[in-house]
Design a protein around this motif. Structure first.
Motif, PDB file in Angstrom:
ATOM      1  N   ASN A  45       0.831  -1.198   0.000  1.00 46.90           N
ATOM      2  CA  ASN A  45       0.000   0.000   0.000  1.00 46.90           C
ATOM      3  C   ASN A  45       0.872   1.257   0.000  1.00 46.90           C
ATOM      4  OD1 ASN A  45       0.873   0.390   2.656  1.00 46.90           O
ATOM      5  ND2 ASN A  45      -1.098  -0.115   3.575  1.00 46.90           N
TER       6      ASN A  45
ATOM      7  N   GLY B  97      -7.326   0.913  -1.179  1.00 41.49           N
ATOM      8  CA  GLY B  97      -6.794   2.081  -1.875  1.00 41.49           C
ATOM      9  C   GLY B  97      -5.876   1.658  -3.000  1.00 41.49           C
ATOM     10  N   SER B  98      -5.047   2.581  -3.431  1.00 38.53           N
ATOM     11  CA  SER B  98      -4.119   2.291  -4.519  1.00 38.53           C
ATOM     12  C   SER B  98      -2.974   1.436  -3.994  1.00 38.53           C
ATOM     13  CB  SER B  98      -3.575   3.594  -5.092  1.00 38.53           C
ATOM     14  OG  SER B  98      -4.630   4.347  -5.653  1.00 38.53           O
TER      15      SER B  98
END
Length: 171
Positions: free
Chosen positions: A6, A30-31
């Motif tokens: 992450n 998330g990304s």
């Protein structure tokens, strides 16, 4: 070992079978970056969480480069399907022969074009033009993929933190 990293540099997933995960499976986190790291680069902390040894930014850059190479391979997949490796291996010789034919050379001085002309009954000039056309299309697509990869690598290498590395690969 395939891992998921992450924006904080934490390993949030790992899989022994490298084919089982991609970034899309971890959207709720998330990304992320996804790629393979040697087992020697992973250890467990005192509560059993996976952590990377060494520089997290260096690991992130390596994962981003892996993701970029996979994306480039995807960009070129159609070409590989349309033109098997055995055929692509002959293209440099075929292009030389095609240019010679189009410059007025003798078909007797060629190997590939002479064989195709004899087998198909096609005119050597038509075969030569087809060879040049295929080579140009292939070169243009490979150049596009190479430019994409180069631009991505510049962004990855210039990233100052993991969040920027993730942004460099469109995360």
């Amino acid at each position: 070992m395939k891992i998921v990293m992450n924006e904080a540099g934490d390993v949030i997933g790992r899989h022994i079978d490298a084919a089982t995960i991609d970034a899309g499976m971890y959207r709720e986190w998330g990304s992320v970056l996804v790629g393979i790291v040697p087992d020697s680069k992973l250890k467990q902390d005192n509560i059993g969480r996976d952590v990377l040894t060494g520089s997290a930014i260096d690991a992130a850059r390596d994962l981003a480069r892996q993701m970029t190479r996979e994306e480039v391979a995807g960009m070129l997949a159609d070409l590989r399907e349309d033109y098997p490796q055995e055929e692509r291996d002959t293209w440099p010789s075929k292009v030389i022969e095609a240019n010679a034919i189009l410059a007025g050379g003798s078909v007797g001085d060629t190997i590939y074009i002479a064989a195709v002309a004899e087998a198909s009954g096609s005119k050597p000039e038509a075969i030569a033009k087809s060879v040049i056309k295929k080579a140009k299309v292939y070169a243009a697509k490979v150049a596009e993929a190479e430019a994409f990869r180069s631009a991505r690598y510049v962004a990855i290498d210039g990233a100052k933190n993991i969040e920027a590395v993730i942004a460099a690969v469109g995360g």
